[in-house]
Design a protein around this motif. Structure first.
Motif, PDB file in Angstrom:
ATOM      1  N   VAL B  69       0.807  -1.230   0.000  1.00 16.16           N
ATOM      2  CA  VAL B  69       0.000   0.000   0.000  1.00 16.16           C
ATOM      3  C   VAL B  69       0.838   1.277   0.000  1.00 16.16           C
ATOM      4  O   VAL B  69       0.318   2.346  -0.334  1.00 16.16           O
ATOM      5  N   ALA B  70       2.101   1.196   0.399  1.00 14.28           N
ATOM      6  CA  ALA B  70       2.857   2.438   0.609  1.00 14.28           C
ATOM      7  C   ALA B  70       4.100   2.495  -0.270  1.00 14.28           C
ATOM      8  O   ALA B  70       4.642   1.470  -0.674  1.00 14.28           O
ATOM      9  N   TRP B  87       0.577   6.726   0.483  1.00 19.31           N
ATOM     10  CA  TRP B  87      -0.319   5.748  -0.134  1.00 19.31           C
ATOM     11  C   TRP B  87      -0.834   6.339  -1.435  1.00 19.31           C
ATOM     12  O   TRP B  87      -1.295   7.480  -1.456  1.00 19.31           O
TER      13      TRP B  87
END
Lengths: 130, 366
Positions: B69-70, B87
Motif C-alpha cells: 500500500v505504501a 499511499w
C-alpha cells in the motif's frame, strides 16, 4: 473588551470617529480579537473615492483575509502610513495607533445608520455563537 | 456532528478558540498564532493531534501489506524505526501521506491524517484481500496523540524522567512510559523542530497532557499550541499538508516526495507503474517554494503567473513568523519554476521568486 462611548460602530465591526467633516475609521477591538495576529494591511490611496458598504481595504491575519468596508462614502484624506510596516498596531491599539483611514464626509446622512457603543455591544452579544 | 478529542474541555478551560478540521472540533489557537509559533521555535509546545488516525498491521503478512500500500521501502525498517511514506491509487494519485512505525517483528502502525482515516481504513482492508496473513486493526478511536515539539523537548522529557525519549534517534520509536502513562513514543513531528510524538490510550490522554504541561516553568516555557501555529510551523519546514500539496490529483513525485517513493528495489506496489511512467515521461508540474518580493501574502488557490500566462497555483501560503517574509508552496508547470513569477493577489500581479525549501531549517539539522 473595549467599546469607547464616543465612537460609532458598524455591523461589519468598523469604528468611526467624527471630527467636523472628517471621519477616522478603523476596526474594533472585537474584530481584531476575532482575526488574531494581523500580519498585513492594504489601504486605499489618498484621494481615492470610497463608497459606503464597499470594501476599501484588507486586513490579513496569519490565517485569514478580511475585507474592511467603508461605513460611509467620501474621499480618502489620509491613510495610516505606519500600518503597512507595523500591522500589529491593529491588535495592540485598535482605536488609537491602529486607525486605518480618514475620510472627508460626503453625505452626513450616512452617519444615521451607525450604531452607538451600547447598540454595538448588544449586537455582538446577540450574534456571539457561544 | 463534529467529533472532539479527550482534551476538548481542557482546551476550552485554557481559552482556546476552536475550528472545524476534518470533522473534528479542534483548537486553532490559545495565546495567539505568532506567540505559539515562536514558543515552538524557541522552547517547546504541546499539540493535541488526537484527531489523527492509527491503523495497526499485524501478522506474518504485515510487511507485505505495508509494502503493497505504501511507496517507501518498509523492509528497511528495523523494529523501533519509523519512516515517512505515501499511499497511492493505481494511477499514482495520493490517498494519504503517513508515517509508518515498526513496533515489533510482525507489527507495524500507520499514522494517517484525520480527514483520510476512514478512506485509508477502507482502502487497506480492500488491499488486505491480496495479502495472506495480514490483520488490520483500526486503533483510531482507541489512541490519542500528543506532539511535544521544540528545541527543548528533550529537556521536558528528561524532567519527567522519560529517558527513553532522548535516547531515540530521529525517526526512532519505542513503547515506554512517560509520567507513568504507557505510550508509543517516536522522535517525529510536523514542525521542523526536534521533538516527540506520543500515542496514548484515549482514557489517559488528559493525564499525560497535564503531566507535560506541569513541567512548564519560567526557565522552561511550555504551552499548548493550536492548529494555526501547527500550519505556519509545517509550512516554514515545507512539509506537505494533504488537501493542499497532496491530493488524489497530485502524485507524491509532483509534490517533491520522490525520496519516499522507491520505484526500484522493493518491487511493485499500488501505483508504482503509474509513478514510474510519470517519472520516465518527466514531471509536467512540481510543488516548489516561492517567496513574494513585494508586499502581500500569497494564499492557497491564488493563481501563479509567468509572462502573462497562468503557470500554476499556490497550494499553501502565509507570512512566515520566523523569517518575516511571505512564503508559499505552489504547484507550477515544471518549465516555469525558475522563470520570473508573480502571484495574482486581488487582481494585482505581485512579484515572486522560487526559493529553496525548507524555508526554515533548525540550526542543528543535518
Amino acid at each position: 473588551m473595549e467599546f469607547p462611548e464616543d465612537l460609532k460602530y458598524t455591523r461589519e465591526h468598523e469604528w468611526v470617529s467624527i471630527e467636523g467633516s472628517v471621519a477616522t475609521i478603523g476596526i474594533t477591538d472585537h474584530a481584531q480579537e476575532q482575526l488574531g495576529d494581523v500580519v498585513f494591511v492594504e489601504l486605499p490611496s489618498v484621494g481615492d473615492r470610497v463608497e459606503k458598504a464597499d470594501a476599501f481595504g484588507v486586513v490579513e491575519s496569519t490565517k485569514a483575509v478580511s475585507d474592511v468596508y467603508a461605513p460611509l462614502s467620501g474621499e480618502v484624506a489620509e491613510v495610516n502610513d505606519d500600518l503597512p510596516d507595523n500591522p500589529e498596531l491593529i491588535n495592540e491599539d485598535p482605536y488609537g495607533d491602529g486607525w486605518m483611514v480618514k475620510i472627508t464626509l460626503g453625505d452626513k446622512a450616512d452617519l444615521d445608520d451607525l450604531m452607538t457603543a451600547d447598540e454595538y455591544r448588544k449586537f455582538i452579544e446577540e450574534s456571539a455563537p457561544e | 456532528m463534529s467529533r472532539r478529542t479527550p482534551l476538548f474541555d481542557l482546551h476550552r478551560t485554557a481559552g482556546a478558540r476552536f475550528t472545524e478540521f476534518s470533522g473534528w472540533e479542534m483548537p486553532v489557537q490559545y495565546a495567539g498564532i505568532i506567540a505559539e509559533h515562536n514558543l515552538v521555535r524557541s522552547s517547546a509546545g504541546l499539540f493535541d493531534v488526537s484527531h489523527m488516525g492509527e491503523l495497526e498491521i499485524r501478522g506474518s503478512g504485515a510487511l507485505a501489506l505495508c509494502q503493497r500500500v505504501a511507496t517507501n521501502d518498509a523492509s528497511k525498517l528495523a523494529v523501533g524505526q519509523a519512516q515517512y511514506t505515501v499511499w497511492c491509487t493505481d494511477d499514482g494519485g495520493t490517498i494519504d501521506d503517513t508515517i509508518l512505525y515498526r513496533l515489533g517483528p510482525e507489527r507495524y502502525m500507520f499514522c494517517v491524517n484525520a480527514g483520510n482515516a476512514e478512506a485509508c481504513r477502507d482502502w487497506i482492508r480492500e488491499q488486505q484481500k491480496h495479502v495472506p496473513g495480514a490483520d488490520v486493526v483500526d486503533r483510531c478511536d482507541e489512541l490519542g496523540l500528543i506532539a511535544l515539539q521544540g528545541p527543548r523537548a528533550v529537556e521536558v522529557a528528561r524532567r519527567l524522567a522519560a529517558d527513553a525519549l532522548p535516547a531515540l534517534a530521529r525517526f526512532g520509536c519505542t513503547e515506554t512510559t512517560v509520567a507513568g502513562v504507557p505510550v508509543i513514543a517516536a522522535r517525529t513531528g510536523y514542525t521542523g523542530e526536534d521533538g516527540f510524538e506520543l500515542f496514548v490510550e484515549t482514557f489517559q490522554v488528559a493525564q499525560l497532557w497535564q503531566a507535560l504541561l506541569e513541567v512548564a516553568s519560567d526557565d522552561l516555557p511550555i504551552a499548548p499550541i493550536g492548529l494555526g501555529a501547527r500550519d505556519t510551523l509545517r509550512l516554514e519546514a515545507a512539509l506537505p499538508l494533504y488537501g493542499h500539496e497532496l491530493s488524489r490529483d497530485i502524485s507524491p513525485l509532483e509534490a517533491g516526495l520522490g525520496w519516499a517513493v522507491k520505484l526500484s528495489g522493493k518491487g511493485e506496489f499500488v501505483g508504482s507503474r503509474a509513478l514510474a511512467a510519470q517519472k520516465q515521461r518527466g514531471l509536467a508540474r512540481r510543488v516548489v517554494g516561492i517567496e513574494l518580493r513585494e508586499a502581500g501574502i500569497a494564499r492557497a488557490d491564488y493563481p501563479v503567473k509567468s509572462g502573462g500566462r497562468t503557470v500554476g497555483v499556490v497550494t499553501s501560503g502565509t507570512k512566515s513568523p520566523t523569517l518575516g517574509t511571505a512564503i508559499a508552496l505552489a504547484l507550477l508547470a515544471s518549465e516555469s519554476v525558475d522563470a520570473p513569477l508573480s502571484v495574482e493577489i486581488r487582481g494585482r500581479a505581485i512579484q515572486a521568486e522560487r526559493v529553496r525549501t525548507p524555508f526554515y531549517r533548525r540550526d542543528d539539522a543535518r
